[in-house]
Design a protein around this motif. Structure first.
Motif, PDB file in Angstrom:
ATOM      1  N   LYS A 127       5.545   7.518 -19.646  1.00 56.79           N
ATOM      2  CA  LYS A 127       5.597   6.334 -20.503  1.00 56.79           C
ATOM      3  C   LYS A 127       5.694   5.045 -19.709  1.00 56.79           C
ATOM      4  O   LYS A 127       5.064   4.047 -20.035  1.00 56.79           O
ATOM      5  CB  LYS A 127       6.783   6.443 -21.467  1.00 56.79           C
ATOM      6  CG  LYS A 127       6.831   5.361 -22.531  1.00 56.79           C
ATOM      7  CD  LYS A 127       7.917   5.647 -23.555  1.00 56.79           C
ATOM      8  CE  LYS A 127       7.978   4.570 -24.641  1.00 56.79           C
ATOM      9  NZ  LYS A 127       6.731   4.486 -25.426  1.00 56.79           N
ATOM     10  N   PHE A 128       6.502   5.055 -18.646  1.00 55.16           N
ATOM     11  CA  PHE A 128       6.729   3.850 -17.859  1.00 55.16           C
ATOM     12  C   PHE A 128       6.474   4.137 -16.377  1.00 55.16           C
ATOM     13  O   PHE A 128       7.016   5.086 -15.823  1.00 55.16           O
ATOM     14  CB  PHE A 128       8.168   3.348 -18.037  1.00 55.16           C
ATOM     15  CG  PHE A 128       8.528   3.029 -19.465  1.00 55.16           C
ATOM     16  CD1 PHE A 128       7.901   1.996 -20.140  1.00 55.16           C
ATOM     17  CD2 PHE A 128       9.500   3.775 -20.126  1.00 55.16           C
ATOM     18  CE1 PHE A 128       8.243   1.697 -21.450  1.00 55.16           C
ATOM     19  CE2 PHE A 128       9.849   3.478 -21.436  1.00 55.16           C
ATOM     20  CZ  PHE A 128       9.207   2.435 -22.106  1.00 55.16           C
ATOM     21  N   ARG A 129       5.716   3.288 -15.763  1.00 55.24           N
ATOM     22  CA  ARG A 129       5.296   3.489 -14.370  1.00 55.24           C
ATOM     23  C   ARG A 129       6.419   3.185 -13.375  1.00 55.24           C
ATOM     24  O   ARG A 129       7.345   2.430 -13.666  1.00 55.24           O
ATOM     25  CB  ARG A 129       4.095   2.569 -14.097  1.00 55.24           C
ATOM     26  CG  ARG A 129       3.415   2.788 -12.769  1.00 55.24           C
ATOM     27  CD  ARG A 129       2.200   1.897 -12.673  1.00 55.24           C
ATOM     28  NE  ARG A 129       1.604   1.921 -11.355  1.00 55.24           N
ATOM     29  CZ  ARG A 129       0.627   1.100 -10.970  1.00 55.24           C
ATOM     30  NH1 ARG A 129       0.139   0.216 -11.804  1.00 55.24           N
ATOM     31  NH2 ARG A 129       0.130   1.167  -9.755  1.00 55.24           N
ATOM     32  N   MET A 130       6.323   3.778 -12.199  1.00 49.52           N
ATOM     33  CA  MET A 130       7.252   3.526 -11.106  1.00 49.52           C
ATOM     34  C   MET A 130       6.490   3.012  -9.894  1.00 49.52           C
ATOM     35  O   MET A 130       5.404   3.486  -9.575  1.00 49.52           O
ATOM     36  CB  MET A 130       7.991   4.820 -10.723  1.00 49.52           C
ATOM     37  CG  MET A 130       8.855   4.694  -9.462  1.00 49.52           C
ATOM     38  SD  MET A 130       9.720   6.240  -9.017  1.00 49.52           S
ATOM     39  CE  MET A 130       8.337   7.300  -8.531  1.00 49.52           C
ATOM     40  N   ALA A 131       7.083   2.024  -9.205  1.00 51.76           N
ATOM     41  CA  ALA A 131       6.599   1.597  -7.891  1.00 51.76           C
ATOM     42  C   ALA A 131       7.787   0.983  -7.162  1.00 51.76           C
ATOM     43  O   ALA A 131       8.481   0.121  -7.711  1.00 51.76           O
ATOM     44  CB  ALA A 131       5.462   0.592  -8.019  1.00 51.76           C
ATOM     45  N   ARG A 143       0.821  -1.225   0.000  1.00 46.62           N
ATOM     46  CA  ARG A 143       0.000   0.000   0.000  1.00 46.62           C
ATOM     47  C   ARG A 143       0.843   1.259   0.000  1.00 46.62           C
ATOM     48  O   ARG A 143       0.420   2.295  -0.511  1.00 46.62           O
ATOM     49  CB  ARG A 143      -0.921   0.015   1.238  1.00 46.62           C
ATOM     50  CG  ARG A 143      -2.091  -0.930   1.184  1.00 46.62           C
ATOM     51  CD  ARG A 143      -3.114  -0.569   2.263  1.00 46.62           C
ATOM     52  NE  ARG A 143      -2.526  -0.487   3.591  1.00 46.62           N
ATOM     53  CZ  ARG A 143      -2.440  -1.509   4.439  1.00 46.62           C
ATOM     54  NH1 ARG A 143      -2.883  -2.704   4.090  1.00 46.62           N
ATOM     55  NH2 ARG A 143      -1.908  -1.345   5.644  1.00 46.62           N
ATOM     56  N   ASN A 144       2.037   1.188   0.561  1.00 45.92           N
ATOM     57  CA  ASN A 144       2.875   2.368   0.727  1.00 45.92           C
ATOM     58  C   ASN A 144       4.025   2.444  -0.282  1.00 45.92           C
ATOM     59  O   ASN A 144       5.022   3.130  -0.033  1.00 45.92           O
ATOM     60  CB  ASN A 144       3.425   2.410   2.162  1.00 45.92           C
ATOM     61  CG  ASN A 144       2.352   2.770   3.172  1.00 45.92           C
ATOM     62  OD1 ASN A 144       2.061   3.948   3.389  1.00 45.92           O
ATOM     63  ND2 ASN A 144       1.760   1.757   3.784  1.00 45.92           N
ATOM     64  N   ARG A 145       3.868   1.782  -1.403  1.00 46.92           N
ATOM     65  CA  ARG A 145       4.895   1.866  -2.444  1.00 46.92           C
ATOM     66  C   ARG A 145       5.066   3.311  -2.921  1.00 46.92           C
ATOM     67  O   ARG A 145       4.105   4.077  -2.986  1.00 46.92           O
ATOM     68  CB  ARG A 145       4.522   0.973  -3.629  1.00 46.92           C
ATOM     69  CG  ARG A 145       4.556  -0.512  -3.329  1.00 46.92           C
ATOM     70  CD  ARG A 145       4.166  -1.324  -4.556  1.00 46.92           C
ATOM     71  NE  ARG A 145       2.829  -0.980  -5.028  1.00 46.92           N
ATOM     72  CZ  ARG A 145       2.327  -1.367  -6.195  1.00 46.92           C
ATOM     73  NH1 ARG A 145       3.070  -2.086  -7.034  1.00 46.92           N
ATOM     74  NH2 ARG A 145       1.102  -1.017  -6.549  1.00 46.92           N
ATOM     75  N   ILE A 146       6.296   3.643  -3.267  1.00 47.18           N
ATOM     76  CA  ILE A 146       6.599   4.966  -3.823  1.00 47.18           C
ATOM     77  C   ILE A 146       6.213   4.959  -5.298  1.00 47.18           C
ATOM     78  O   ILE A 146       6.735   4.163  -6.088  1.00 47.18           O
ATOM     79  CB  ILE A 146       8.103   5.273  -3.669  1.00 47.18           C
ATOM     80  CG1 ILE A 146       8.478   5.343  -2.186  1.00 47.18           C
ATOM     81  CG2 ILE A 146       8.468   6.569  -4.381  1.00 47.18           C
ATOM     82  CD1 ILE A 146       9.978   5.375  -1.939  1.00 47.18           C
ATOM     83  N   THR A 147       5.298   5.849  -5.663  1.00 45.22           N
ATOM     84  CA  THR A 147       4.809   5.873  -7.048  1.00 45.22           C
ATOM     85  C   THR A 147       4.894   7.255  -7.693  1.00 45.22           C
ATOM     86  O   THR A 147       4.617   7.386  -8.886  1.00 45.22           O
ATOM     87  CB  THR A 147       3.347   5.392  -7.109  1.00 45.22           C
ATOM     88  OG1 THR A 147       2.536   6.247  -6.293  1.00 45.22           O
ATOM     89  CG2 THR A 147       3.215   3.951  -6.627  1.00 45.22           C
ATOM     90  N   THR A 148       5.260   8.289  -6.920  1.00 46.07           N
ATOM     91  CA  THR A 148       5.318   9.644  -7.457  1.00 46.07           C
ATOM     92  C   THR A 148       6.677  10.263  -7.168  1.00 46.07           C
ATOM     93  O   THR A 148       7.411   9.823  -6.265  1.00 46.07           O
ATOM     94  CB  THR A 148       4.230  10.535  -6.851  1.00 46.07           C
ATOM     95  OG1 THR A 148       4.526  10.740  -5.454  1.00 46.07           O
ATOM     96  CG2 THR A 148       2.847   9.902  -7.004  1.00 46.07           C
TER      97      THR A 148
END
Length: 393
Positions: free
Chosen positions: A53-57, A24-29
């Motif tokens: 283009k490519f997502r981060m988590a 739940r607390n993944r870094i995505t921004t």
């Protein structure tokens, strides 16, 4: 009882070691990322552009392994987007291994005669920057539907030559125990499926997911093999090794697949350190992959000679079971092709001339040609008879 700092807050063990809290607390921004590592304004802009283009988590656990100030940190380079990902080379493809072209039904890739790849989710706990399936993984947190499971299972059931099923994605271990067991139970109902394998990076990036409940469930569906994905010695932590030990202690053999990555593990010393730590923890090095031709990965790819030289400098200096097979997954769907140092200097009807790991030359005599096999055995019999006569006059 210990505590962990994440985004300036003290996180108790009860949360930190809860894999659902980690997820739940993944870094995505970019804003969340700046609380874990130092970023310049230019880097923030470049990462934002890449995220278009490519997502981060990134899990809090894996983020805790990153050096906050070192831009060449091997953990950071695998997790944090780079503006280099926006550079698409002419040779790069969305589907470099032609998985979609060899998919007879949704979720199944059938390339080799006796085994299939079963893609059950597009979701991962962390989206690695070097991911081969970045065309799918991270686009949406999709988990396969029951209808799609049934269609895939019926395809496997209809092909009696399939004896080995590799469950992958995304990462299958991001699914609930119940969903994963539902799939395992259906596969185990097929008599000709002998082996079930699971490909996962969870022990590396989310080790708390390997719970006692999960391992107990997996034991019910043996034989199961698991391949995980350690790329660098810094990923070998107490938490990751405890997770792997839980799997091995449950009777599940562990293999490891690494990707050769420029600036991360393209050093023989680094790779040797990784391999020895893996085998010390009962994890068998399986493959070392040349980085695939997926879009935006050009900065990660090394020359092929780098991998060949690495294997050459490992051979003879560490145990053979600790050395992975260096392979290129051939573009266009040709499958995994081993690429090895050249040890055979020459070969003919009489002898094989070889070079060992030190560079010394040795000769191995060939057996007699099959055309002379009868004569060879007759001569050998005559020698034996003569020896018998000498010892038994």
């Amino acid at each position: 009882m210990s505590e962990h700092i994440f985004h300036g807050k003290l996180i108790p063990d009860s949360d930190w070691y809860d894999w659902r809290w980690q997820f739940r607390n993944r870094i995505t921004t970019v804003a969340e990322l700046t609380e874990s590592i130092d970023l310049t304004e230019q880097e923030k802009q470049e990462i934002t552009q890449c995220l278009g283009k490519f997502r981060m988590a990134i899990t809090p656990y894996y983020a805790s392994l990153m050096d906050p100030t070192d831009r060449n940190c091997p953990i950071r380079m695998q997790a944090v987007p780079s503006n280099l990902e926006n550079r698409i080379l002419p040779c790069e493809m969305a589907d470099p291994l032609n998985e979609e072209g060899e998919s007879p039904v949704p979720g199944i890739v059938h390339r080799y005669p006796d085994r299939v790849l079963f893609l059950v989710t597009h979701q991962c706990s962390m989206y690695c920057r070097h991911c081969t399936r970045r065309r799918l993984v991270g686009e949406e947190d999709m988990v396969i539907s029951d209808k799609e499971i049934d269609t895939a299972v019926e395809y496997i059931r209809s092909k009696e030559e399939i004896r080995d099923v590799l469950i992958s994605g995304g990462d299958p271990l991001t699914m609930s125990d119940e969903k994963l067991e539902h799939i395992l139970k259906k596969l185990r109902s097929i008599e000709h499926v002998e082996i079930i394998r699971i490909g996962t990076r969870v022990p590396v990036v989310l080790p708390m997911r390997i719970t006692l409940e999960l391992t107990n469930m997996l034991r019910n569906y043996e034989p199961i093999w698991i391949n995980t994905h350690f790329n660098h010695p810094k990923e070998i932590t107490k938490d990751s090794m405890d997770a792997c030990a839980r799997l091995v202690d449950a009777g599940i053999p562990l293999g490891n697949q690494s990707v050769l990555l420029r600036g991360i593990n393209d050093s023989t010393d680094i790779m040797k350190d990784l391999l020895l730590k893996l085998v010390k923890n009962r994890i068998r090095p399986y493959y070392l992959y040349q980085c695939d031709l997926s879009q935006g990965l050009g900065h990660f790819r090394t020359r092929v000679e780098t991998g060949i030289e690495m294997i050459h400098h490992l051979q003879g200096y560490i145990s053979g079971y600790a050395i992975p097979k260096f392979v290129i997954d051939a573009p266009g769907g040709g499958g995994k092709i081993p690429v090895n140092p050249e040890y055979i200097i020459s070969i003919d009807d009489n002898e094989v001339v070889m070079r060992n790991y030190k560079g010394d030359l040795y000769t191995y005599p060939q057996p007699p040609d099959i055309r002379y096999e009868k004569e060879f055995h007759l001569n050998a019999r005559e020698v034996c008879d003569e020896n018998d006569n000498l010892h038994n006059p």
